[in-house]
Design an enzyme around this catalytic site. Structure first.
Site, mmCIF file in Angstrom:
data_model
loop_
_atom_site.group_PDB
_atom_site.id
_atom_site.type_symbol
_atom_site.label_atom_id
_atom_site.label_comp_id
_atom_site.label_asym_id
_atom_site.label_seq_id
_atom_site.Cartn_x
_atom_site.Cartn_y
_atom_site.Cartn_z
ATOM 1 N N GLU A 129 0.949 -1.190 0.097
ATOM 2 C CA GLU A 129 0.180 0.046 0.326
ATOM 3 C C GLU A 129 0.794 1.135 -0.103
ATOM 4 O OE1 GLU A 129 -2.809 -1.504 -1.195
ATOM 5 O OE2 GLU A 129 -3.946 -0.082 0.343
ATOM 6 N N THR A 182 -5.134 8.805 -5.871
ATOM 7 C CA THR A 182 -5.641 9.407 -4.541
ATOM 8 C C THR A 182 -4.578 9.960 -4.069
ATOM 9 O OG1 THR A 182 -5.763 6.718 -4.760
ATOM 10 C CG2 THR A 182 -5.115 7.642 -1.957
HETATM 11 P P1 ADP Z 1 -7.740 1.319 -5.385
HETATM 12 O O1 ADP Z 1 -7.709 2.781 -4.969
HETATM 13 O O2 ADP Z 1 -7.924 0.056 -5.983
HETATM 14 O O3 ADP Z 1 -6.684 -0.171 -4.340
HETATM 15 P P2 ADP Z 1 -4.984 2.289 -5.819
HETATM 16 O O4 ADP Z 1 -4.709 3.771 -6.420
HETATM 17 O O5 ADP Z 1 -5.105 2.675 -4.192
HETATM 18 O O6 ADP Z 1 -5.949 2.116 -6.088
HETATM 19 O O7 ADP Z 1 -3.487 1.812 -6.396
HETATM 20 C C1 ADP Z 1 -3.219 1.747 -7.625
HETATM 21 C C2 ADP Z 1 -2.358 1.868 -7.697
HETATM 22 O O8 ADP Z 1 -0.851 1.248 -7.361
HETATM 23 C C3 ADP Z 1 -1.728 2.142 -9.040
HETATM 24 O O9 ADP Z 1 -0.095 3.054 -9.349
HETATM 25 C C4 ADP Z 1 -0.973 1.008 -9.494
HETATM 26 O O10 ADP Z 1 -0.150 1.160 -10.761
HETATM 27 C C5 ADP Z 1 0.389 0.660 -8.608
HETATM 28 N N1 ADP Z 1 -0.660 -0.826 -8.251
HETATM 29 C C6 ADP Z 1 0.880 -1.478 -8.503
HETATM 30 N N2 ADP Z 1 0.842 -2.702 -8.476
HETATM 31 C C7 ADP Z 1 -0.189 -3.205 -8.403
HETATM 32 C C8 ADP Z 1 -0.635 -4.255 -8.280
HETATM 33 N N3 ADP Z 1 -0.436 -5.465 -8.324
HETATM 34 N N4 ADP Z 1 -2.461 -4.316 -8.115
HETATM 35 C C9 ADP Z 1 -3.273 -2.760 -8.520
HETATM 36 N N5 ADP Z 1 -2.621 -1.607 -8.389
HETATM 37 C C10 ADP Z 1 -1.166 -1.901 -8.838
#
Ligand code: ADP
Length: 307
Positions: A129, A182
């Site tokens: 995260e 975010t």
């Molecule tokens: P959500 O709110 O759906 O969790 P986030 O914005 O927290 O989405 O996370 C997405 C970010 O994490 C993007 O920048 C993405 O490139 C990065 N990321 C890296 N690896 C992954 C993964 N395995 N799955 C999803 N996002 C990923």
């Protein structure tokens, strides 16, 4: 002990209205799949990533980073290969990154004979995260690992409590196809709050927890009120006020922003009402001409599971 495991990693809703950064819940009907396999070679390799265009380098993927955090604390001499089949869209606000970071560490722990506790798995997944959003949040990763509703009572020391989930509770989640970063939705938040708003907010958090334990759906509904974050963040979500008023008219207990958005969630008593609420939300976005995905889901009580 098997050398390979295939798992379902649930989507999650963080904040759950009044519980900014502390409450979360896991969904049943939406999630990714992953296959994790032991290798003789040390370290972690992402060998397949389907469904989304995301980085596959270990240090740029949350599954790789979370997995390395676990390996650093383990005496296991080999490594792991990871295949990720994404169904959750990145940046949707329903825990896309948390599904991958928790899935990786949960599966590794199974393949190693469960040397780590759920709390330790949350700590490893939080490193994923940190890569995704710059902050090591636990409000999505905790429900993915524990299932049901979870409360992060404290971050230092980390203290996670699994909250009883009433059996008839359903979520409806609508994801407008717009991008809300975010980081942007954090930037617009104030860093201090008025005491009078704090009083309303902790009244509602207490009410929601009490409502969940006593299965008092009216109390759950009355407590799904956010006086601090929703009024600011909802500006970034097209049609939010209309989604909220229409879903409540259709029988939802409450409606708010999922995580940092742009997804909007409602909770309802029973699947029939959750489906009716979904229809009302669909109508709103059809009238606005906004593309969307919509999911109706029971609350997932077990979290990540082996397939
Ligand atoms: P959500 O709110 O759906 O969790 P986030 O914005 O927290 O989405 O996370 C997405 C970010 O994490 C993007 O920048 C993405 O490139 C990065 N990321 C890296 N690896 C992954 C993964 N395995 N799955 C999803 N996002 C990923």
């Amino acid at each position: 002990m098997s050398n390979e495991i295939r798992i379902f990693c649930p989507a999650t809703i963080a904040n759950v209205s009044c519980g900014f950064d502390v409450l979360g819940l896991a969904l049943d009907a939406v999630g990714d799949e992953m296959v994790i396999r032991k290798t003789k070679e040390k370290g972690i390799k992402i060998t397949k990533l389907e469904g989304q265009n995301l980085p596959m380098e270990t240090l740029n993927n949350v599954a790789g980073v979370a997995g390395l955090a676990l390996l650093a604390e383990s005496d296991y001499q080999g490594g792991f290969e990871i295949e990720i089949y994404k169904k959750i869209k990145a940046g949707s606000g329903i825990g896309s990154s948390a599904a991958s970071s928790t899935g990786a560490v949960w599966a590794m722990n199974e393949l190693l004979g469960k040397p780590f506790s759920s709390l330790e798995l949350v700590q490893f997944a939080m490193e994923g995260e940190r890569l995704a959003s710059g902050v090591a949040h636990a409000d999505n990763v905790a429900p993915a690992i524990y299932g049901g509703f979870t409360l992060v009572r404290s971050y230092a020391p980390l203290d996670i409590i699994k909250i009883h989930t009433p059996s008839e509770l359903y979520a409806t989640v609508i994801h407008p196809q717009i991008e809300v970063k975010t980081a942007d939705s954090r930037k617009i938040l104030k860093t201090s709050i008025e005491l009078k708003d704090g009083i309303k907010q902790w009244g509602n958090v207490g009410g929601l927890i009490a409502g969940l334990y006593t299965e008092d759906y009216d109390l759950i509904g009355r407590s799904l009120e956010d006086h601090i974050v929703e009024p600011i963040r909802s500006i970034l979500i097209p049609g939010f006020d209309k989604l909220k008023s229409e879903s409540l008219k259709a029988g939802a207990l409450g409606c708010s922003i999922s995580g940092s958005g742009p997804s909007v969630f409602t909770l309802s008593r029973g699947e029939k009402t959750a489906l009716k609420v979904a229809d009302s939300m669909r109508k709103v976005y059809n009238n606005f001409g906004i593309d969307f995905d919509i999911h109706v889901s029971k609350i997932n009580l077990e979290g990540i599971k082996q397939l």
